[in-house]
Design a protein around this motif. Structure first.
Motif, PDB file in Angstrom:
ATOM      1  N   SER A   1     -92.951 -62.054 -37.570  1.00  0.00           N
ATOM      2  CA  SER A   1     -92.515 -60.632 -37.805  1.00  0.00           C
ATOM      3  C   SER A   1     -93.116 -60.451 -39.069  1.00  0.00           C
ATOM      4  CB  SER A   1     -90.976 -60.833 -37.746  1.00  0.00           C
ATOM      5  OG  SER A   1     -90.389 -59.598 -38.084  1.00  0.00           O
TER       6      SER A   1
ATOM      7  N   TRP B   1     -87.207 -60.065 -40.605  1.00  0.00           N
ATOM      8  CA  TRP B   1     -86.161 -59.578 -39.569  1.00  0.00           C
ATOM      9  C   TRP B   1     -86.910 -58.964 -38.191  1.00  0.00           C
ATOM     10  CZ3 TRP B   1     -82.280 -60.962 -37.509  1.00  0.00           C
ATOM     11  CH2 TRP B   1     -81.225 -60.153 -36.748  1.00  0.00           C
TER      12      TRP B   1
ATOM     13  N   GLY C   1     -84.957 -58.482 -35.345  1.00  0.00           N
ATOM     14  CA  GLY C   1     -83.987 -57.720 -34.583  1.00  0.00           C
ATOM     15  C   GLY C   1     -83.131 -58.550 -33.777  1.00  0.00           C
ATOM     16  N   PHE C   2     -82.132 -57.776 -33.666  1.00  0.00           N
ATOM     17  CA  PHE C   2     -80.851 -58.815 -32.962  1.00  0.00           C
ATOM     18  C   PHE C   2     -81.184 -59.178 -31.558  1.00  0.00           C
ATOM     19  CE2 PHE C   2     -78.227 -56.731 -36.271  1.00  0.00           C
ATOM     20  CZ  PHE C   2     -77.313 -57.987 -36.706  1.00  0.00           C
ATOM     21  N   LYS C   3     -82.105 -58.242 -30.920  1.00  0.00           N
ATOM     22  CA  LYS C   3     -82.306 -58.528 -29.395  1.00  0.00           C
ATOM     23  C   LYS C   3     -83.040 -60.042 -29.401  1.00  0.00           C
ATOM     24  CE  LYS C   3     -84.950 -57.022 -25.704  1.00  0.00           C
ATOM     25  NZ  LYS C   3     -85.922 -55.896 -25.093  1.00  0.00           N
TER      26      LYS C   3
ATOM     27  N   LEU D   1     -83.277 -62.077 -31.582  1.00  0.00           N
ATOM     28  CA  LEU D   1     -82.447 -63.385 -32.126  1.00  0.00           C
ATOM     29  C   LEU D   1     -81.410 -63.747 -30.947  1.00  0.00           C
ATOM     30  CD1 LEU D   1     -81.349 -64.941 -34.387  1.00  0.00           C
ATOM     31  CD2 LEU D   1     -79.523 -63.230 -34.681  1.00  0.00           C
ATOM     32  N   ILE D   2     -80.945 -62.978 -30.136  1.00  0.00           N
ATOM     33  CA  ILE D   2     -80.166 -63.393 -29.123  1.00  0.00           C
ATOM     34  C   ILE D   2     -80.876 -64.227 -27.991  1.00  0.00           C
ATOM     35  CG2 ILE D   2     -78.564 -62.563 -27.134  1.00  0.00           C
ATOM     36  CD1 ILE D   2     -77.579 -60.375 -29.298  1.00  0.00           C
TER      37      ILE D   2
END
Length: 289
Positions: free
Chosen positions: A35, A43, A45-47, A49-50
């Motif tokens: 990244s 970072w 992103g949350f997508k 990460l999940i």
């Protein structure tokens, strides 16, 4: 509710969920470094990460579930494993098979939502991580296959973020392979006699404890070397080099524990290696800012 809790606990014990600590840090190390290269920030992103967490969990559940399904006959003959859920009836063969298939499909679906390359690699990855269960039946190189299985974690991490496979991710993965194979050799010292009796193939049963510990030392020396090459190749800062140095110290301590007393194998296997991954992760995270 109590019955559901019991079932969840049985499956948790079946796949030894706490051992996810070995692969998870290196998935996210690769994602962070990638990244920084792609986005200029650690970072991703949350997508991702999940999806990264889900991919790691489903892949590991598949691998461990399949291994327990295939090994239920062997585990029933080993005093160390006779009380596992796949042996004592708490989890039936049918339940394990459903669990394995569900997690395999889950991993493929998650990979589909990550990107095209991740999806194309999903089935080959499942094939590799499932093959470990067969290798110990005909080859003492099963330890290396286990190492390769966990070494796919950094590759998966960089593919998720950049949809490519970089040189530094390969170097990091080779280091993970030797790290895992090295500590699996030490862990396998507990089963030398059982492996011989059952005709299973392992480096300890073939070469004996002393040569096994020497091979493990060589593997862990290679681990440090390839992680150093990773730090150089990824243009990492001082924190990454500190991570490599600390890893070398922790691996040396692991061998000190086992050399001193074979009864310390569990401590060396779980505690030292668990902390190693966490420390490595946080130092790479610090380095990324």
């Amino acid at each position: 509710m109590k019955k559901i809790t019991t079932i969840l606990n049985d499956f948790n014990e079946l796949v030894m969920f706490k051992h996810s600590i070995f692969s998870l840090p290196f998935i996210f190390i690769a994602m962070i470094v990638s990244s920084v290269e792609v986005n200029g920030s650690p970072w991703f992103g949350f997508k991702l990460l999940i999806l990264g967490v889900l991919a790691a969990i489903t892949a590991r559940n598949f691998a461990m579930g399949f291994n327990r399904y295939m090994d239920r006959d062997i585990d029933a003959l080993n005093p160390r494993t006779i009380n596992r859920p796949n042996v004592d009836g708490r989890v039936s063969a049918t339940q394990m098979l459903v669990f394995v298939i569900a997690n395999a499909l889950g991993f493929i679906v998650v990979a589909y939502f990550v990107n095209d390359l991740a999806f194309y690699l999903s089935v080959p990855i499942l094939f590799v991580i499932g093959s470990y269960s067969y290798f110990k039946r005909f080859s003492y190189l099963a330890h290396v296959i286990l190492g390769i299985s966990l070494a796919l974690a950094p590759i998966a991490g960089v593919v998720a973020v950049s949809e490519t496979i970089t040189l530094w991710s390969i170097l990091l993965s080779i280091g993970v392979m030797f790290w895992v194979a090295g500590f699996d050799l030490l862990y396998s010292l507990q089963d030398i006699e059982v492996d011989k009796e059952l005709g299973l193939h392992s480096i300890p049963s073939k070469f004996g404890p002393q040569k096994t510990m020497l091979i493990s030392k060589v593997f862990h020396a290679l681990t440090v070397l390839f992680w150093l090459l990773f730090a150089i190749s990824s243009n990492s800062g001082m924190s990454a080099y500190i991570a490599v140095i600390i890893s070398a110290v922790m691996l040396s301590y692991e061998h000190y524990l086992v050399n001193k007393d074979f009864t310390k194998i569990d401590k060396a296997f779980f505690t030292v290696n668990g902390y190693l991954g966490i420390v490595f992760f946080f130092l790479i995270l610090i380095d990324s800012f």
